[in-house]
Design an enzyme around this catalytic site. Structure first.
Site, PDB file in Angstrom:
ATOM      1  N   PRO A   1       0.830  -1.207   0.000  1.00 50.89           N
ATOM      2  CA  PRO A   1       0.000   0.000   0.000  1.00 50.89           C
ATOM      3  C   PRO A   1       0.863   1.256   0.000  1.00 50.89           C
ATOM      4  O   PRO A   1       2.057   1.218   0.302  1.00 50.89           O
ATOM      5  CB  PRO A   1      -0.804  -0.135   1.305  1.00 50.89           C
ATOM      6  CG  PRO A   1      -0.649  -1.554   1.725  1.00 50.89           C
ATOM      7  CD  PRO A   1       0.654  -2.018   1.197  1.00 50.89           C
TER       8      PRO A   1
ATOM      9  N   VAL B   1       4.120   2.801   2.871  1.00 53.77           N
ATOM     10  CA  VAL B   1       4.777   1.791   3.703  1.00 53.77           C
ATOM     11  C   VAL B   1       6.289   1.829   3.552  1.00 53.77           C
ATOM     12  O   VAL B   1       6.994   1.063   4.208  1.00 53.77           O
ATOM     13  CB  VAL B   1       4.245   0.372   3.376  1.00 53.77           C
ATOM     14  CG1 VAL B   1       2.787   0.245   3.727  1.00 53.77           C
ATOM     15  CG2 VAL B   1       4.484   0.030   1.915  1.00 53.77           C
TER      16      VAL B   1
ATOM     17  N   LYS C   1       8.217   1.930   0.334  1.00 55.91           N
ATOM     18  CA  LYS C   1       8.805   1.192  -0.802  1.00 55.91           C
ATOM     19  C   LYS C   1       9.962   1.980  -1.426  1.00 55.91           C
ATOM     20  O   LYS C   1      11.040   1.446  -1.663  1.00 55.91           O
ATOM     21  CB  LYS C   1       7.723   0.911  -1.839  1.00 55.91           C
ATOM     22  CG  LYS C   1       6.564   0.064  -1.330  1.00 55.91           C
ATOM     23  CD  LYS C   1       5.598  -0.290  -2.423  1.00 55.91           C
ATOM     24  CE  LYS C   1       4.850   0.937  -2.936  1.00 55.91           C
ATOM     25  NZ  LYS C   1       3.989   1.558  -1.913  1.00 55.91           N
ATOM     26  N   THR C   2       9.730   3.252  -1.697  1.00 53.69           N
ATOM     27  CA  THR C   2      10.779   4.066  -2.327  1.00 53.69           C
ATOM     28  C   THR C   2      11.909   4.373  -1.356  1.00 53.69           C
ATOM     29  O   THR C   2      13.087   4.359  -1.713  1.00 53.69           O
ATOM     30  CB  THR C   2      10.178   5.373  -2.859  1.00 53.69           C
ATOM     31  OG1 THR C   2       9.100   5.065  -3.747  1.00 53.69           O
ATOM     32  CG2 THR C   2      11.224   6.192  -3.599  1.00 53.69           C
TER      33      THR C   2
ATOM     34  N   SER D   1     -13.356 -12.675  -2.319  1.00 56.21           N
ATOM     35  CA  SER D   1     -13.238 -13.106  -0.922  1.00 56.21           C
ATOM     36  C   SER D   1     -14.444 -12.747  -0.074  1.00 56.21           C
ATOM     37  O   SER D   1     -14.474 -13.066   1.115  1.00 56.21           O
ATOM     38  CB  SER D   1     -11.977 -12.500  -0.298  1.00 56.21           C
ATOM     39  OG  SER D   1     -12.024 -11.095  -0.338  1.00 56.21           O
TER      40      SER D   1
ATOM     41  N   LYS E   1      -6.067  -8.201   6.239  1.00 58.05           N
ATOM     42  CA  LYS E   1      -7.446  -8.395   6.686  1.00 58.05           C
ATOM     43  C   LYS E   1      -7.514  -8.623   8.190  1.00 58.05           C
ATOM     44  O   LYS E   1      -8.423  -8.118   8.879  1.00 58.05           O
ATOM     45  CB  LYS E   1      -8.082  -9.560   5.933  1.00 58.05           C
ATOM     46  CG  LYS E   1      -8.280  -9.271   4.448  1.00 58.05           C
ATOM     47  CD  LYS E   1      -8.832 -10.468   3.703  1.00 58.05           C
ATOM     48  CE  LYS E   1      -9.039 -10.145   2.229  1.00 58.05           C
ATOM     49  NZ  LYS E   1      -9.564 -11.295   1.473  1.00 58.05           N
TER      50      LYS E   1
END
EC number: 3.4.21.53
Length: 819
Positions: free
Chosen positions: A371, A374, A376-377, A695, A738
């Site tokens: 998401p 968080v 990433k970069t 789901s 979840k």
């Protein structure tokens, strides 16, 4: 007079003659050779031969030409008895002598007492003439004809041999004399000539001479061709130099400052210094050659010059030196920059460990999926810092043109290389860390598909020869460490996804967000807002309430914005009061003064169990979310309405749920035709947000069964799983996110597919200790756990109150039962 080898015996074939040693010259019988003589002993020998020996002298070659006074062992055993034809004294004291070879002869070693030379005297030797055997046979005749034919060709290619000499040799019919006459005209080593002199068999001698003659013809022909090429090249260079000087003079007279020739020469010098392949170098050299013939004012000159400048500015094989991989230091850097993210850190450290064991490794293609917010970069930046490499970030979000990756062809106006080549030019090293952000948000149109262009860039088996359309040269990208980021794998084409190693970065827990805020976000915002640590103090409960009531995300981006808002208001207070040392305490009770009313509620579950309402769990790009499903029944004609902006997959799950219930209507106590006069409305609140995915299958089924049987669903329970028409519960993805959403919603029990039980190892223990996770295989198990039926099974036609659906089928019933 002392003699070499004189033993007092004489024979008709023996005689005593003055002897003269030769340096690098071999005298052959029947040949006439002019020589310059300068050694005193040799001059004395020649003078004695003329006066006392009828101009006869014995000539023998030295084995070592550098010896001034050779001993008998320094001379070959066979020499030539020669006749002095002419002698001419020169002003410098030397004499020029014309010798004619007469016959081969050997000489015998002298007695040591007699071998000593007296000063001013010359050596002499007792020589014995060597008879030549007869060579009258067919092989000799064939050799003679072959040599005569080769002599004609030799005379054509070697202009230094007089035609009269060639004609004279062509009249000789005997193999021995012919070999002796041809040999002096061949430019071969004196050692090989001596071997021919010592060969007494005429046929074998002529055969060796013929072999050498053919070799000499080939060598002379090659020399002639090489000299011709060299002469032609020299003439061409001289012509180019002359023309270039003329162009320089013309440019100078016309007042032009730019000199294309000088620029081209400088570009060629730079090209030779570039570590590229010879094939690429030759192609660029041709472009530079074009510049020599162009005027700097022409448009084509600018295009070619820009191309050459691009090629010369690229790093090619310029690698930034690695100082060695320090795993402990790399781990320290990653822990300093990021809290948590253990799996990505472990993978990075594994790569660095392999790099320390091998000299070179093809750059891996890592894809961080998670998401927004968080890290990433930012973790890609940390990778570059831990490897001591340059870091480059390229955003691919919204890129639709293939030329952004591969570059434009030079036929277009304003053509440029792609972003990859541009980045390497900027960083000036061929092994940086390049982060390709938002790789899942590229699109395609009539200008091409950029994701297809990335296939070659991100394939370790192909990117060693990446071909940019602008450069049109093979460029090695295998040493580049590529990192890609994405929010969702669904947006990445399968061929591109196959070339990358997927590493998922899930959302953070509440306690992780608190630690990130304390260790990273708060110090960063204090520095950006000009505040000191003493100016503002955050309590742990205040940060926790910001996480719970003012943000709802998997990452920490909005959390950082809220902290920034608090810092802005604190900075305003410090400036207004004029006290730069003012201390401001941010507590749980005072958050509304800084951030206003709360934006979200914490604990999303219903306060009590209700009929037709079930808690589901969904995965979104922002992390896990709670998903309420509501079902209402009313008299009608079997119409099913689905609202809440559901996608095709969720609508199909709703229809599959209804078909499952109809197939088991007898076990549920429902009449077989209950659906014909009952309208069913399925709604998922937050209707403005699109929702899709398989789901929610068991959630929809449970809500439908609850509404049809008039049995409430547990309010402290949530579920996720896909359903089949047979009632099987299939596995889902995003279990960690979840379960985080369930924990945030104060859910106590979660039903998950049994096949997802293995994924619980990825869920933090702090979450699992507060949740009761129950794996289920079939819908029957889901119903038993979810519906509040007093511990009894509902799969019985006589259980509990009459189902609402059956009541709605009565003609006097006009509205659904009160829930």
């Amino acid at each position: 007079m002392p003699t070499f080898g004189f033993d007092g015996k004489k024979s008709p074939e023996s005689m005593t003659l003055p002897m003269m040693s030769l340096r690098e010259v071999v005298m052959f019988p029947r040949s006439i050779v002019p020589l310059f003589v300068g050694r005193e002993a040799s001059i004395k020998a020649i003078e004695t031969a003329v006066s006392d020996f009828g101009k006869q002298i014995f000539l023998v070659t030295q084995k070592s030409p550098e010896k001034e006074h050779p001993e008998p062992d320094d001379l070959y055993a066979i020499g030539t008895v020669s006749k002095i034809l002419q002698m001419l004294r020169l002003p410098d004291g030397t004499i020029k002598v014309l010798f004619e070879g007469v016959s081969r002869a050997t000489w015998e070693p002298a007695v040591k007492a007699q071998a000593a030379e007296q000063e001013g005297e010359f050596p002499s030797a007792q020589v014995r003439l060597l008879a030549e055997p007869d060579a009258a046979n067919a092989e000799a005749s064939a050799l003679v004809r072959a040599v005569h034919e080769s002599l004609d060709e030799f005379g054509k290619v070697n202009k230094k041999v007089a035609p009269e000499a060639i004609l004279a040799m062509s009249t000789v019919k005997e193999p021995g004399p012919l070999a002796d006459q041809v040999m002096p005209h061949l430019k071969i080593d004196f050692g090989r000539k001596q071997e021919v002199l010592e060969e007494l068999d005429p046929t074998r001698r002529l055969e060796r001479v013929y072999e050498m003659l053919l070799g000499e013809i080939e060598i002379v022909s090659i020399e002639k061709r090489v000299k011709g090429r060299v002469k032609e090249q020299m003439e061409k260079n001289q012509r180019e130099y002359y023309l270039n000087e003329q162009v320089k003079a013309i440019n100078k007279e016309m007042g032009r400052e730019d000199d294309p020739q000088a620029e081209a020469q400088e570009l060629e010098s730079q090209l030779e210094a570039k570590p590229m392949s010879e094939e690429n170098r030759e192609r660029v050299r041709k472009e530079i050659k074009k510049l020599r013939t162009m005027q700097p004012s022409s448009a084509e000159y600018t295009v070619v010059r820009n191309y050459v400048d691009w090629v010369l500015d690229l790093p090619w094989d310029n690698i930034k030196d690695d100082k060695g991989v320090d795993i402990k230091q790399a781990r320290k850097i990653l822990d300093e920059d990021h809290f948590g993210l253990e799996k990505p850190k472990e993978r990075i450290l594994e790569y660095l460990a392999v790099q320390s064991l091998v000299e070179s490794m093809k750059g891996p293609i890592l894809c961080f999926v998670g998401p927004p917010g968080v890290g990433k970069t930012s973790i890609a930046k940390s990778i570059a810092r831990s490897m001591d490499r340059e870091f480059l970030r390229l955003s691919l979000g919204g890129v639709r043109d293939e030329a952004e990756i591969r570059g434009h062809r030079r036929t277009y106006v304003g053509a440029m290389p792609g972003k990859i080549i541009q980045s390497l030019k900027r960083v000036k090293h061929n092994n940086p860390v390049i982060c390709l952000d938002e790789v899942d948000k590229m699109s395609a149109d009539f200008r091409g598909d950029p994701s297809a262009a990335l296939l070659e860039v991100l394939d370790p088996e192909q990117n060693y020869a990446f071909n940019d359309h602008y450069l049109d040269l093979d460029y090695d990208l295998s040493k580049v460490f590529f990192i890609t980021t994405a929010n969702n794998l669904d947006g990445i084409p399968l061929p591109l996804r196959d070339r990358m190693e997927i590493i998922r970065l899930p959302g953070y827990l509440e306690n992780e967000k608190v630690e990130i805020a304390k260790g990273f976000l708060v110090p960063k915002q204090l520095k950006q807002h000009g505040l000191k640590e003493a100016n503002i103090k955050f309590s742990d409960n205040a940060i926790l309430d910001v996480v719970r009531y003012y943000t709802r995300e998997a990452g920490v981006r909005n959390l950082e914005r809220e902290i920034a808002a608090i810092c802005r208001k604190s900075a305003m207070k410090v400036v207004e009061e004029g006290d730069r040392d003012k201390a401001i305490h941010v507590t749980k009770q005072g958050l509304e003064k800084f951030l206003g009313v709360t934006k979200f509620t914490y604990g999303e579950r219903e306060s009590e169990a209700q009929v037709g309402v079930c808690n589901g769990l969904a995965w979104t790009q922002l992390g896990g979310e709670m998903l309420l499903v509501e079902v209402a029944l009313m008299p009608g004609k079997g119409k099913v309405e689905i609202t809440g902006k559901l996608g095709d997959v969720m609508q199909e799950s709703a229809r599959a749920a209804l078909s499952y219930i109809r197939a088991r209507s007898d076990l549920l106590g429902l009449k077989a035709d209950f659906y014909k006069r009952v309208d069913i409305h399925i709604h998922v609140p937050d209707g403005a947000t699109p929702k899709d995915g398989p789901s929610a299958g068991i959630t929809l089924t449970t809500a439908l069964i609850s509404a049809l049987l008039n049995i409430p669903v547990r309010h402290d329970l949530a579920m996720t799983g896909e359903i089949t028409l047979r009632g099987r519960v299939l596995p889902i993805g995003g279990l960690r996110e979840k379960l985080l959403a369930a924990h945030r919603g104060l859910i106590q029990t979660v039903l998950i597919p049994s096949e997802n039980e293995k994924n619980l190892k990825d869920v933090p223990k702090d979450i699992l200790k507060d949740l009761e996770v129950i794996p289920v295989k079939t819908m029957d198990e889901v119903i038993d756990h979810a519906l509040e039926c007093g511990g009894e099974t509902i799969l019985c036609p006589h259980h509990g109150e009459p189902p609402v659906a059956n009541e709605l089928l009565k003609e006097d019933q006009r509205k659904p039962a009160h829930q």
